[in-house]
Design an enzyme around this catalytic site. Structure first.
Site: not given
Length: 371
Positions: A236, A129, A186, A243, A209, A183
């Site tokens: 957040c 990252d 959903c 999920c 965001c 997914c």
């Protein structure tokens, strides 16, 4: 070799591993170009810089032949959304409640890379990252999970809670099949977002965001988002926690990544009193430390303004004299949310004449008009 590599990875503390080819993310490259062209990255200029290095791993290292993707589970031992009801306490994203994952995972990546070089002489590079690597598309290509409608990786085994790392190598290794999208119809992650940061499924506008607004954004938080931020002071977890695949998630097994007691639900009043030294001490080895004390207090003051607790007005009032204009401006807004029109007007009359920073003056003006 691949079986032995997987065994060593798990011994070192990785929870999942997969291998993909450097040319496996061409579709993701198209999405990335569209994302940048639409300005969805906001002020994160590093995302738009040198896109050829990001959209194709061979642009970062032309000799790479295989990419080993690895994941470390950091599943929480509590409901990440419960804290949102405790308005006088701060909500810190799950990933930031323990030690900084960058340091922990990079050490493990280097250890695994050394093992690989010793077992099968080759060249390697490790990433966690901090470079132009599209970890999530590569992780999907390596069968670790799939990018959900919230654009984050989802695992059938670990839900939304995986830290990712990568080892690039010149060694040819058998590839894993890409993980298909599970997914379905959903929309839980899209519908829960407080700021409507998803213009469409699989598309994120970072400028809306809360993670971007509280971490990457260096200036005042735009007025339209302040009330929606609630008591979230760093990141957040809403779209991750919503999920349904989290029903299969497991609690993380790495103690260093577990939530520190002091960061689970700290009181806003205590956080508002942190000077730079105390801030650095509290967030030693934490990713929170990188935003600095001023941005951190900006976030805390937004949460104080949203708390509905008039007793916290005194904390905001004290910070009107802070050295940072960013902090002073946020304090103005917090007080405009907690005080009556009369109280705010009296305070403004006694303070604003001495304010030298234009941005803070604008906060006073905006607050006075809105209250």
């Amino acid at each position: 070799m691949k079986t032995a590599l997987s065994r060593e990875a798990h011994t070192l503390g990785f929870d999942c591993i997969g291998v993909t080819a450097p040319g496996a993310i061409t579709k993701a490259a198209e999405h990335f170009r569209d994302f940048v062209a639409a300005g969805g990255h906001g002020d994160m200029d590093w995302l738009a810089a040198a896109p050829e290095r990001r959209i194709d791993p061979r642009g970062l290292w032309r000799d790479v032949r295989s990419i080993i993707m690895l994941g470390v589970n950091y599943g929480p031992d509590h409901d990440p959304l419960a804290i949102l009801q405790q308005r006088t306490r701060a909500a810190i994203s799950v990933y930031a409640q323990g030690d900084d994952y960058h340091d922990l995972i990079k050490k493990r990546l280097k250890a695994l890379a050394r093992w690989l070089v010793a077992a099968a002489p080759c060249e390697v590079k490790v990433f966690v990252d901090t470079a132009a690597v599209m970890e999530k598309p590569l992780a999907q290509a390596a069968h670790l999970g799939w990018q959900g409608k919230h654009t984050n990786l989802v695992s059938r085994e670990f839900g939304s809670w995986l830290f990712l790392g990568a080892i690039f190598t010149t060694l040819e290794l058998p590839r894993d099949e890409a993980e298909p999208d599970h997914c379905g119809s959903c929309r839980a992650c899209l519908d829960i977002c407080p700021t409507a940061a998803f213009p469409a499924p699989y598309k994120l506008d970072a400028r809306r965001c809360i993670s971007y607004l509280t971490i990457e954004n260096k200036g005042p938080i735009p007025h339209e988002f302040r009330k929606r931020i609630g008591n979230r002071i760093y990141g957040c977890d809403d779209c991750l926690a919503a999920c349904p695949w989290n029903k299969f998630a497991q609690r993380g097994r790495e103690a260093k990544l577990a939530a520190r007691d002091a960061l689970r639900a700290p009181e806003l009043a205590e956080l508002a009193r942190l000077d730079d030294t105390a801030f650095r001490a509290l967030f030693t080895k934490s990713p929170v430390k990188r935003i600095g004390r001023d941005r951190f207090l900006r976030n805390v003051l937004i949460a104080i303004g949203n708390s509905g607790d008039v007793a916290l007005a005194e904390e905001a009032r004290r910070l009107l004299g802070d050295a940072s204009p960013l902090v002073r401006g946020a304090a103005v807004w917090a007080l405009s949310q907690l005080l009556s029109r009369e109280e705010f007007a009296v305070m403004k009359e006694s303070i604003v004449a001495d304010e030298q920073d234009e941005s803070v003056r604008q906060e006073w003006q905006a607050a006075n008009s809105a209250i």
